[in-house]
Design an enzyme around this catalytic site. Sequence first.
Site, mmCIF file in Angstrom:
data_model
loop_
_atom_site.group_PDB
_atom_site.id
_atom_site.type_symbol
_atom_site.label_atom_id
_atom_site.label_comp_id
_atom_site.label_asym_id
_atom_site.label_seq_id
_atom_site.Cartn_x
_atom_site.Cartn_y
_atom_site.Cartn_z
ATOM 1 N N ASP A 100 0.815 -1.215 0.000
ATOM 2 C CA ASP A 100 0.000 0.000 0.000
ATOM 3 C C ASP A 100 0.848 1.264 0.000
ATOM 4 O OD1 ASP A 100 -2.537 1.234 0.022
ATOM 5 O OD2 ASP A 100 -2.416 1.583 2.169
ATOM 6 N N THR A 137 -8.051 5.250 -0.632
ATOM 7 C CA THR A 137 -8.204 3.921 -1.215
ATOM 8 C C THR A 137 -9.637 3.417 -1.089
ATOM 9 O OG1 THR A 137 -5.925 3.381 -0.648
ATOM 10 C CG2 THR A 137 -7.385 1.540 -1.146
ATOM 11 N N GLN A 179 -5.127 -1.620 -7.187
ATOM 12 C CA GLN A 179 -5.821 -0.789 -6.211
ATOM 13 C C GLN A 179 -6.611 0.294 -6.935
ATOM 14 O OE1 GLN A 179 -4.008 2.370 -3.295
ATOM 15 N NE2 GLN A 179 -3.916 0.405 -2.217
#
Length: 322
Positions: free
Chosen positions: A223, A251, A302
């Site tokens: 991440d 996100t 993502q």
Amino acid sequence: MSDSEEVSSLNQAEHEQISTSLEVEQIEVNLFRSKSLWLPMRARGVFGGQVISQALVSATNCVNPALALHSLHCYFLTSGSPSTPIIYSVERLREGKSYATRSVKAVQNGNIIFIMLCSFQKPEPWQPKHQWTMPVVPRPEECQDEESSYLRVIQDPKSHPKLVEFFQERLTERVRSPIYVKLAKSHHIDKEGVVRYMYWMKVRDTPKYEPPFQKCILGYISDMHFIASASRIMKLKRGGTGPDGLSMLSTIDHAIWYYSNDFDAADWLLYEMDCPSAGSGRAIVHGRIFARDGTLVAVTSQEGVIRANIRGPAEPKPSPKL
């Protein structure tokens, strides 16, 4: 003191151990509780990579060790607070001979803030293999770490005081992170016109952990700088105004597919990122994580909210009732 000496001194400062960042306490057979939570600088909530990794540790504790994590898919439903522990509730959805599936719900103050599905497989190393080639980048020993780049801005007499203050905060946060980061290639444009960012990353000062925990660590690393690479590719800047200013970055969902059961997060990993598409206040990024020997360790994706400092058309006023 030279820049290199100052960076060396900073890197010797106390930082959080990755084992502490990922640690959860088991409070029931399928229930776990976070022990530490990190709120990144100017972020809306707890670092997403930490929530992913703690959820993975919880799920892994509820799976036969003969099975290896091979994928996860998760959604961030709302921001987590660093002031209240997160409870991870694991549900055992499937127990097969070759595959097992777990779901994890992260709950805080009675609200589900995050959900994840993850799948574990009995390894089949005898099956044929294929992977993309690792991009050609400078070796990590030849790349500058983020601390050095922040120091350069801080020490530049031409830097605006607000910029110095910003990078001083970033520097303080960076040296306390359990992850060491170096920029391998910035805004690299290939022959097809695709823009990519590439970083070398590794865990600081960590022993060799077992493969299941290595994959949880990779969940944390996955991440870092990820959705932010979309804003860089789109040339949106925090603090900017108008269409070039970034007003929100958050996100929505995250996925990882693991293709190696034998890697060491304490050695350098190359994280390659690109952004195939953005629009309607959203952007998607894809990533590939390689070990130093060229092995493709994992593939990531993502999607996140990404908004510029511009307003949409005003909504029409309702017609008056007759």
